[in-house]
Every structure is written in C-alpha cells, then in structure tokens.
Write an enzyme that holds these catalytic residues in place. Sequence first.
Site, PDB file in Angstrom:
ATOM      1  N   ASP A 215     -18.445 -25.345   6.890  1.00 46.11           N
ATOM      2  CA  ASP A 215     -19.531 -24.643   6.214  1.00 46.11           C
ATOM      3  C   ASP A 215     -20.891 -25.226   6.624  1.00 46.11           C
ATOM      4  O   ASP A 215     -21.069 -25.632   7.776  1.00 46.11           O
ATOM      5  CB  ASP A 215     -19.321 -24.725   4.697  1.00 46.11           C
ATOM      6  CG  ASP A 215     -19.801 -23.486   3.963  1.00 46.11           C
ATOM      7  OD1 ASP A 215     -21.021 -23.321   3.853  1.00 46.11           O
ATOM      8  OD2 ASP A 215     -18.954 -22.705   3.517  1.00 46.11           O
ATOM      9  N   HIS A 257     -24.503 -24.156   0.240  1.00 49.51           N
ATOM     10  CA  HIS A 257     -23.361 -23.250   0.361  1.00 49.51           C
ATOM     11  C   HIS A 257     -22.055 -24.027   0.498  1.00 49.51           C
ATOM     12  O   HIS A 257     -21.075 -23.770  -0.215  1.00 49.51           O
ATOM     13  CB  HIS A 257     -23.582 -22.327   1.565  1.00 49.51           C
ATOM     14  CG  HIS A 257     -22.640 -21.171   1.657  1.00 49.51           C
ATOM     15  ND1 HIS A 257     -21.412 -21.268   2.273  1.00 49.51           N
ATOM     16  CD2 HIS A 257     -22.757 -19.880   1.256  1.00 49.51           C
ATOM     17  CE1 HIS A 257     -20.809 -20.085   2.236  1.00 49.51           C
ATOM     18  NE2 HIS A 257     -21.605 -19.227   1.616  1.00 49.51           N
ATOM     19  N   SER A 428     -17.556 -15.453   0.040  1.00 47.59           N
ATOM     20  CA  SER A 428     -17.689 -16.872   0.368  1.00 47.59           C
ATOM     21  C   SER A 428     -17.086 -17.747  -0.715  1.00 47.59           C
ATOM     22  O   SER A 428     -16.619 -18.858  -0.434  1.00 47.59           O
ATOM     23  CB  SER A 428     -19.175 -17.248   0.495  1.00 47.59           C
ATOM     24  OG  SER A 428     -19.692 -16.939   1.750  1.00 47.59           O
TER      25      SER A 428
END
Length: 479
Positions: A215, A257, A428
């Site tokens: 990521d 994220h 996600s």
Amino acid sequence: MSQPDGPARTLNPLSPLIRLLRLPWRLRRPDLSQVRPTDPGRIDREKARVQARVIRDAFKGEIAAAGPEDRAVKDDADIRFFYRPGHALVQAERLEEVMEWFRGRGEDFRGEPERVEDPVADHLVVLRLPSRRDRGDDVLATVTELNDFFGRSDEDETPPVAAPDHLVYVTTLKPGFCPATEPEVPRSRRPWPPQQPDPIPAPDAKDKVRVAVVDTGLWMDAIDSAASPWLESDDVFADSTDEEHVNSAAIHPYAGHGTFVAGVISCLAPETRIEVEGALTLGGAIWESRIVRQLDEALGDNDHPQLISISAGTHTFGNLPALSFAMLGVKYRLAERDDVLVIAAAGNDASDDEFWPAAFPWAVSVGSVDPDKKVSDFSNYGKHWVKVYARGRNLVNAFPIGTYTCHEPPHAGVVRKFDGLAQWSGTSFSAPVVTGLVAAEMRASKTSPRAAWQAVEATAIDEHDARIHEDIRIVGPLT
C-alpha cells in the site's frame, strides 16, 4: 527487511526503485467554481479529473492515458487506465521472436527496441519502444500489432505476448473511486469493524500469521497510540523506507491509506504480524512491473507472507489480464499453492469490467456492500470475477493527526481536522476485512491460507442484488 528489536521480518528488502517514489508531491487544484453541488454528473466527472491530476502531478507528466475503446482521451474524466509512455512488457520466452518482428518492420519504426531493465519475475522484460513513423501510439498501436501477429485473440485465455506497463493505483479513474470517498471525521471513537479480543493463549511469535499490506506505507505515529491501540509495535511494522511521512498542517491525498488498511486487519485478527509496504507512494500509484518486482522479491523469501492484501489495481488494455501479474502467478503457481493467498480490492467504478490483479482466478477479489447487504453504489461487480463482498462503507480506523483540505467536489476547499481516526469508504477497505477474517481463521484452526479462505467463504450469506441483477456472496460483519 529488518527492524531492530522488533518482530522477525516477513519480506525481503524492496527494490531500490521504491526509494525514488517518495513524497511529498504537489497537487494543483482545478477551478471548481462552475461545478454545482446539485449536479451529480458534473461532480463525478470533475472528481475524476481531480484524481487524474493527482497522478499526473505525481509523475510529473511522464505518463500516458487511454479511454473508452483504448483510445487517447481528450478529457481526463474519460480515462480507463494510465500506462508508461514509450515502454512495453514482453514475455521473456518470446523476446527473440519479438525482436525479429521489429527487424522485419524496420521501415515502420525509428530504430529498434531497447531492453532497459532486468527481467520481472524471471518471465518478463521491459522494452523501450522506438517511435512509429505512422504517428500511431508507440505503445498501444505496437502492442496491438504484436499480439495480432503472434495470434492473441480476445477469446484466448493465455497471457498476451506484449502489453503496456499499466499504472496500478489506489484510486480508480471513473466516478466512484477507491477510496470511494475522501477521509471523513468519524462520529465514533471506536473502530469499525470492532476490535476483537486477543486470542487466549496468545500464539508464539513464530506461529503468528504473516500478512503483507502492499500500500502507501505506514504512518508510524499510529503505532501504540491512544487513538489506535490495536496497532501494536509487536505486530504491525514497516521498514524505515516504507514509513509514510505526513505534514500535519497539510495531510496529502491518500495519506494513511496503508495504515488504515493495516488497522482493519489488526482489529479483526489481533496477534497477527502485519508488515506494511510503501509501494504506492507516488500519487498512490506505481508501474505494474515495479510492484510485481517487489512482490517477486517477497514471495521468493523463505519467510514469505502467507496473506498479501492489495487495495489497488487497474483496468487494462483490451481488458486482458495484466501481464506482469500473470507472469508472477505462473512463476509462483499461485493458483495451486496452499501456503500463500492474494486478497485484492475489486475497485470502485461501479463497473463489471475486470480490475487486475483482483480478477485473476488465483486472487480473492472483494467488492463492497453497505450495511443493508446491497452492493455499494461505487463498487465494481461481476459474477464472473468478483468472488465475495464485505462491508466497505463507512469503516473507521487509524488515520494521521492533522489538517486535511478536501480537493474533490462537492467538498473542495473544506478543511477537516483529524485526531488519529477517520471514516473511509471503498473496496480498498472491504478487501482487508476479508484478509482479517482469513488471518483469524488461520490462527484459530491452525490451517493454511487456502483452507482458511474456504472456511470463511463457507460462512457467506447469499443475497440477490436487484440493481446489478446478480446473486452475491457476503462475508464478515455488517453492522
């Protein structure tokens, strides 16, 4: 990859290429003064333009884009995928044939291809292509001709001989996006999905399930913090080169994220060793060949991750399987092995077009549902390739402390202040829900990744979604 006085490593050191992909990068904000908050169609298209601009700025314009029917686009709202200009991926075993093809077409090109990088996953080479005399696209037109010459048809299930080097990104390029929303200030101080109790007895370090989160990196201040105590330094870590650095006065797009994804897994599967890889640091994106090179190094380690969670992907030229990932699957027999499993987000453009790597048969592709068991309006879908759905709407987990200024309409310019948690939506985040469920099952049953996934899949709720006219399978908590 090592960490002093920490848990044993799970992955090899990443390619030096990742060292080049460091933040910060600047985002030029478009003029949104003419976008009406009540005009959803215009807002969606402007959101696509804004997110495309994030990527263009991050790559300093050294990037190409294709739209419907794989043609050049005049409006970034119509982009289907980005690709690396002037470069193509070619199967290594067909390289000499490909070079001979170029020699036979010498009058059509200005020079010959040049091999520019070491093989990717042993089976793939990167070529710098010569420009075409007919002014066709150096990559798309040439790849089309190569595959036509070597007999690749749309019905052929084998990987193509040649393909563009696509961009893999944490955000899709149509209305919807992954993340489907910009981060929001949560209403609750508790994570969702809820934090599960630690297993009793706790597993020994050597027996803990090993997970790799590929990521944007790990924001280290979240570890052992009061806001996210489920992210413990004994279990969640990153190499120093994979740490994410955040300006608290101006949190950049997609910051946190990877940290958020790791937090979701940790809540569902405490006492799991989670290593966060900073692969998607340049505008939340990386070339397909480069992320696969890193996965190749990880899978080649004796202490390789058992679960690989990828909340990123791409649509592709001709909807064909992404060639780098296809070759990785061949090298490591990912369709057959029991000791490693890839779990990937299905993407968020409300489309049934395949999103890679999630669409590979060897991956567990995860779409998003809302708490009411309906497919989220942003989620990709498709009975032929999306295996399972999990909640991806309004999850709450760790996020950097500081100020974030929204850059997408209709909230462009709105300032949000975060104190360690955020609420976020997208496939996600439904993907790590499944990763966490599988990791917890592996620990509880002392079983392999593949067997644990089959056990999780067996718990699925069957539903019919009238909007997409499909039967779907849902796993994990919903409310």
